[in-house]
Design a protein around this motif. Structure first.
Motif, mmCIF file in Angstrom:
data_model
loop_
_atom_site.group_PDB
_atom_site.id
_atom_site.type_symbol
_atom_site.label_atom_id
_atom_site.label_comp_id
_atom_site.label_asym_id
_atom_site.label_seq_id
_atom_site.Cartn_x
_atom_site.Cartn_y
_atom_site.Cartn_z
ATOM 1 N N ASP A 1 -8.598 2.444 -5.150
ATOM 2 C CA ASP A 1 -9.340 3.258 -4.179
ATOM 3 C C ASP A 1 -8.927 2.845 -2.765
ATOM 4 O O ASP A 1 -9.632 2.104 -2.094
ATOM 5 C CB ASP A 1 -10.838 3.070 -4.395
ATOM 6 C CG ASP A 1 -11.669 3.971 -3.496
ATOM 7 O OD1 ASP A 1 -11.138 4.987 -3.017
ATOM 8 O OD2 ASP A 1 -12.850 3.641 -3.284
ATOM 9 N N LEU A 2 -7.760 3.324 -2.324
ATOM 10 C CA LEU A 2 -7.222 2.896 -1.038
ATOM 11 C C LEU A 2 -7.522 3.850 0.105
ATOM 12 O O LEU A 2 -7.606 3.421 1.258
ATOM 13 C CB LEU A 2 -5.699 2.719 -1.131
ATOM 14 C CG LEU A 2 -5.181 1.674 -2.097
ATOM 15 C CD1 LEU A 2 -3.680 1.580 -1.992
ATOM 16 C CD2 LEU A 2 -5.828 0.346 -1.847
ATOM 17 N N LEU A 3 -7.622 5.117 -0.195
ATOM 18 C CA LEU A 3 -7.781 6.100 0.876
ATOM 19 C C LEU A 3 -9.233 6.435 1.114
ATOM 20 O O LEU A 3 -9.966 6.645 0.159
ATOM 21 C CB LEU A 3 -6.997 7.371 0.543
ATOM 22 C CG LEU A 3 -5.492 7.208 0.506
ATOM 23 C CD1 LEU A 3 -4.843 8.493 0.017
ATOM 24 C CD2 LEU A 3 -4.944 6.822 1.860
ATOM 25 N N PRO A 4 -9.671 6.491 2.314
ATOM 26 C CA PRO A 4 -8.974 6.145 3.542
ATOM 27 C C PRO A 4 -9.242 4.719 4.006
ATOM 28 O O PRO A 4 -8.516 4.181 4.823
ATOM 29 C CB PRO A 4 -9.554 7.132 4.552
ATOM 30 C CG PRO A 4 -10.985 7.277 4.129
ATOM 31 C CD PRO A 4 -10.941 7.184 2.609
ATOM 32 N N TRP A 5 -10.302 4.083 3.462
ATOM 33 C CA TRP A 5 -10.800 2.847 4.063
ATOM 34 C C TRP A 5 -9.885 1.646 3.919
ATOM 35 O O TRP A 5 -9.679 0.910 4.893
ATOM 36 C CB TRP A 5 -12.210 2.530 3.540
ATOM 37 C CG TRP A 5 -13.159 3.599 3.928
ATOM 38 C CD1 TRP A 5 -13.775 4.497 3.107
ATOM 39 C CD2 TRP A 5 -13.548 3.947 5.251
ATOM 40 N NE1 TRP A 5 -14.532 5.377 3.835
ATOM 41 C CE2 TRP A 5 -14.406 5.055 5.164
ATOM 42 C CE3 TRP A 5 -13.254 3.442 6.509
ATOM 43 C CZ2 TRP A 5 -14.980 5.649 6.273
ATOM 44 C CZ3 TRP A 5 -13.816 4.039 7.615
ATOM 45 C CH2 TRP A 5 -14.663 5.118 7.492
ATOM 46 N N ALA A 6 -9.341 1.381 2.746
ATOM 47 C CA ALA A 6 -8.498 0.199 2.571
ATOM 48 C C ALA A 6 -7.239 0.303 3.427
ATOM 49 O O ALA A 6 -6.827 -0.674 4.063
ATOM 50 C CB ALA A 6 -8.146 0.007 1.103
ATOM 51 N N TRP B 1 -13.061 -4.706 -0.719
ATOM 52 C CA TRP B 1 -12.949 -3.284 -1.050
ATOM 53 C C TRP B 1 -11.990 -3.101 -2.218
ATOM 54 O O TRP B 1 -12.271 -2.358 -3.159
ATOM 55 C CB TRP B 1 -12.462 -2.513 0.175
ATOM 56 C CG TRP B 1 -12.490 -1.027 -0.022
ATOM 57 C CD1 TRP B 1 -11.513 -0.258 -0.594
ATOM 58 C CD2 TRP B 1 -13.554 -0.148 0.308
ATOM 59 N NE1 TRP B 1 -11.890 1.044 -0.616
ATOM 60 C CE2 TRP B 1 -13.151 1.151 -0.068
ATOM 61 C CE3 TRP B 1 -14.799 -0.328 0.899
ATOM 62 C CZ2 TRP B 1 -13.954 2.257 0.131
ATOM 63 C CZ3 TRP B 1 -15.580 0.775 1.098
ATOM 64 C CH2 TRP B 1 -15.172 2.053 0.710
ATOM 65 N N ARG B 2 -10.864 -3.794 -2.167
ATOM 66 C CA ARG B 2 -9.859 -3.682 -3.219
ATOM 67 C C ARG B 2 -10.332 -4.349 -4.504
ATOM 68 O O ARG B 2 -9.995 -3.909 -5.600
ATOM 69 C CB ARG B 2 -8.544 -4.319 -2.775
ATOM 70 C CG ARG B 2 -7.878 -3.556 -1.681
ATOM 71 C CD ARG B 2 -6.833 -4.416 -0.985
ATOM 72 N NE ARG B 2 -6.380 -3.764 0.222
ATOM 73 C CZ ARG B 2 -5.452 -2.828 0.242
ATOM 74 N NH1 ARG B 2 -4.855 -2.451 -0.848
ATOM 75 N NH2 ARG B 2 -5.104 -2.269 1.379
ATOM 76 N N PHE B 3 -11.079 -5.423 -4.385
ATOM 77 C CA PHE B 3 -11.592 -6.142 -5.550
ATOM 78 C C PHE B 3 -12.519 -5.232 -6.359
ATOM 79 O O PHE B 3 -12.516 -5.243 -7.573
ATOM 80 C CB PHE B 3 -12.324 -7.414 -5.111
ATOM 81 C CG PHE B 3 -12.612 -8.359 -6.229
ATOM 82 C CD1 PHE B 3 -11.611 -9.164 -6.733
ATOM 83 C CD2 PHE B 3 -13.878 -8.433 -6.779
ATOM 84 C CE1 PHE B 3 -11.865 -10.046 -7.765
ATOM 85 C CE2 PHE B 3 -14.147 -9.302 -7.816
ATOM 86 C CZ PHE B 3 -13.138 -10.114 -8.314
ATOM 87 N N ASP C 1 0.837 -1.205 0.000
ATOM 88 C CA ASP C 1 0.000 0.000 0.000
ATOM 89 C C ASP C 1 0.870 1.253 0.000
ATOM 90 O O ASP C 1 0.605 2.203 -0.746
ATOM 91 C CB ASP C 1 -0.922 0.028 1.224
ATOM 92 C CG ASP C 1 -2.144 -0.846 1.065
ATOM 93 O OD1 ASP C 1 -2.349 -1.408 -0.031
ATOM 94 O OD2 ASP C 1 -2.895 -0.975 2.052
ATOM 95 N N ALA C 2 1.888 1.261 0.835
ATOM 96 C CA ALA C 2 2.785 2.417 0.895
ATOM 97 C C ALA C 2 3.476 2.623 -0.451
ATOM 98 O O ALA C 2 3.600 3.758 -0.927
ATOM 99 C CB ALA C 2 3.817 2.232 2.004
ATOM 100 N N ALA C 3 3.896 1.526 -1.093
ATOM 101 C CA ALA C 3 4.555 1.632 -2.402
ATOM 102 C C ALA C 3 3.598 2.207 -3.439
ATOM 103 O O ALA C 3 3.990 3.053 -4.254
ATOM 104 C CB ALA C 3 5.065 0.266 -2.846
ATOM 105 N N PHE C 4 2.333 1.768 -3.403
ATOM 106 C CA PHE C 4 1.365 2.308 -4.359
ATOM 107 C C PHE C 4 1.102 3.796 -4.100
ATOM 108 O O PHE C 4 1.070 4.605 -5.027
ATOM 109 C CB PHE C 4 0.050 1.536 -4.331
ATOM 110 C CG PHE C 4 -1.005 2.170 -5.188
ATOM 111 C CD1 PHE C 4 -0.912 2.125 -6.567
ATOM 112 C CD2 PHE C 4 -2.063 2.850 -4.616
ATOM 113 C CE1 PHE C 4 -1.866 2.744 -7.371
ATOM 114 C CE2 PHE C 4 -3.027 3.465 -5.407
ATOM 115 C CZ PHE C 4 -2.923 3.405 -6.789
#
Length: 154
Positions: A115-120, A108-110, A39-42
């Motif tokens: 769409d990572l912020l903020p929930w994932a 959520w990711r599927f 996640d941090a890398a993305f």
């Protein structure tokens, strides 16, 4: 540490005396912990590769965790001395909570891998914290209560 050889508690979900749950859980834990890094890398690079890596890590971690939990559940419900331990139930409840969050994270990711912020990200960090707590309790079951461990009387 358990000092009485009669205190050791054998696992019913075992092969040749080796408990399956502690063997099976390492890979899902690694996947769910690596999710923080991917996640941090993305978020840092915006490279879709890392979003796909996160999707796979979340899915493999959640599915692998549920599979490993079956072995733990077998021991929890079939071994009376484990079933009587509050520590065992706390470990199991935390594991179900973290696997539920990990599954939600994967779903959520599927839906949308970028769409990572903020929930994932929040689900990832909360899952990671619960992994640490469940791991501490699991370690206490093994090292303090001798669940799945044979103690030498030497």
């Amino acid at each position: 540490m358990a000092d009485n050889p009669n205190r050791s508690i054998k696992s019913r979900a075992a092969i040749a005396g080796h408990p399956l749950h502690p063997v099976m859980i390492h890979f899902p834990i690694a996947c769910l912990m690596l999710l923080v890094a991917s996640d941090a890398a993305f978020l840092y690079t915006a490279d879709l590769f890392w979003a796909r890596v996160s999707l796979w890590l979340a899915g493999v971690g959640a599915l692998g965790g549920w599979i490993a939990s079956i072995a733990g559940l077998v021991d929890l419900v079939t071994v009376k001395r484990i079933r009587q331990m509050v520590l065992g139930w706390c470990h199991a409840i935390l594991a179900v909570m973290l696997l539920s969050l990990a599954s939600l994270n994967w779903l959520w990711r599927f839906k949308d891998p970028v769409d990572l912020l903020p929930w994932a990200v929040a689900l990832t960090l909360l899952t990671t914290a619960l992994i640490a707590l469940a791991g501490i309790l699991g370690g206490m079951l093994v090292y303090d209560e001798a669940v799945g461990v044979e103690i030498d009387d030497k």
